[in-house]
Design an enzyme around this catalytic site. Structure first.
Site, short mmCIF file in Angstrom:
data_model
loop_
_atom_site.label_atom_id
_atom_site.label_comp_id
_atom_site.label_asym_id
_atom_site.label_seq_id
_atom_site.Cartn_x
_atom_site.Cartn_y
_atom_site.Cartn_z
N THR A 186 -3.43 -14.32 -112.96
CA THR A 186 -4.07 -13.42 -113.94
C THR A 186 -3.39 -12.05 -114.09
O THR A 186 -2.93 -11.48 -113.11
CB THR A 186 -5.56 -13.17 -113.56
OG1 THR A 186 -6.21 -14.41 -113.38
CG2 THR A 186 -6.29 -12.39 -114.61
N GLY A 214 -12.68 -19.77 -115.54
CA GLY A 214 -12.79 -18.84 -114.42
C GLY A 214 -13.52 -17.56 -114.79
O GLY A 214 -14.31 -17.52 -115.74
N1 GLY Z 1 -8.91 -15.24 -111.86
C1 GLY Z 1 -8.57 -16.24 -112.75
C2 GLY Z 1 -9.24 -17.50 -112.54
O1 GLY Z 1 -9.80 -17.78 -111.49
O2 GLY Z 1 -9.22 -18.27 -113.45
#
Ligand code: GLY
Length: 318
Positions: free
Chosen positions: A184, A214
């Site tokens: 991310t 997510g």
């Molecule tokens: N932090 C990104 C995800 O878990 O999709």
């Protein structure tokens, strides 16, 4: 322009206006850290230019777009693949003054999901649009089409799929950040009218089950901003959603008005309840303090000040 490198977590400087991060993780599969530094630098510059001619949403959108276009981070062109070898992306952005947000989940079509999230924020009465419907909207507003998985993402996917423990990694998401290496991108900013914004964009955790969404498009989990504080999170989405991590920091901040203490407190709680190697956060407050903290091995992040000084932090040890 002056660039300063610093190790580890947070910092307080005069007049920082924009913070970006390239994702928490081990960064083990990434050989050329200079490339990552260059993307952070370009992203900060893009956000800085928007400070002059735009608002906090422009700063965050443009900073994130640079990272999505880099092809070497887990967002946009560089998005990692799900278990079946496909890309689905999530993104979100919020205006701290109005608390108006826009987000997309499980999109395939847009090269820049943050642009679609921004459109939803500004031009629709909704907050979150998902899947095929979001893709249809992206086509309708003529957003650029994603060309499909990058060579690098396909290579990483093959490597992960060949791991004999792959089934365990998929089921025990908590190990995923260690295995995959990075996750991310995000940005938080304050503009000349003191409006705060936060935004994130991601391909999601590698080898996710198809259809999994997510924290990134969930306001309060992956991103949050109000009139006092803006936070962007990275790491295992299931943990970030379960703890509403970004909102949690804002709640603590409401009581102590101390950015560093609030973010440290939230990460202490994560350490206690979920262990290490799972998340990272960046933040900025209305007093123009910035801070970043992570419980993974690294989280390349940086900020730019009004006098155009760039500070880069959280790089992996090599
Ligand atoms: N932090 C990104 C995800 O878990 O999709």
């Amino acid at each position: 322009m002056k660039i300063v490198f610093e190790k580890g977590g947070g910092s307080l400087m005069s007049e920082p206006i924009l913070v970006v991060h390239a994702g928490a993780g081990t960064w083990k599969n990434v050989e050329d850290i200079n490339q990552i530094v260059n993307v952070l630098k370009d992203s900060l510059e893009a956000g800085y230019n928007s400070y002059r001619n735009g608002n906090c949403l422009d700063m965050v959108t443009n900073a994130i777009e640079v990272m999505e276009n880099s092809g070497i981070l887990n967002a946009g062109l560089g998005s990692t693949l799900d278990y079946s070898g496909n890309i689905t992306m999530d993104a979100g952005i919020v205006d701290g003054n109005s608390l108006k947000a826009g987000a997309v989940a499980a999109v395939v079509y847009p090269k820049n999901p943050i642009r679609l999230a921004r459109f939803i924020l500004e031009k629709t009465p909704h907050l979150l649009i998902v899947g095929q419907y979001a893709d249809d909207l992206a086509k309708k507003i003529n957003l650029e089409k994603h060309p499909g998985p990058s060579e690098k993402s396909v290579e990483l996917w093959k490597k992960l799929k060949n791991n004999p423990n792959v089934e365990n990694f998929v089921l025990e998401r908590i190990n995923a950040a260690k295995l995959i290496g990075y996750d991310t991108v995000g940005s938080v900013a304050i503009d000349k009218d003191n409006c705060l914004s936060s935004g994130v964009s991601t391909g999601g955790v590698s080898l996710k089950l198809p259809g999994r969404v997510g924290d990134s498009p969930i306001l309060g989990a992956g991103y949050y901003a109000n009139k006092k504080i803006a936070i962007a999170a990275t790491g295992i989405g299931e943990i970030i959603m379960a703890t509403l991590l970004s909102y949690k920091v804002s709640e603590i901040y409401e009581k102590n008005e101390n950015l560093k203490d609030s973010m440290n407190h939230a990460i202490d709680e994560i350490n206690k309840n979920f262990g290490k190697d799972v998340v990272g956060i960046i933040g900025i407050d209305y007093k123009k303090n910035v801070y970043g903290i992570y419980n993974t091995e690294a989280m390349p992040w940086g900020y730019i000040t009004l006098d155009r000084k760039i500070v880069i932090k959280g790089l992996p040890n090599r």
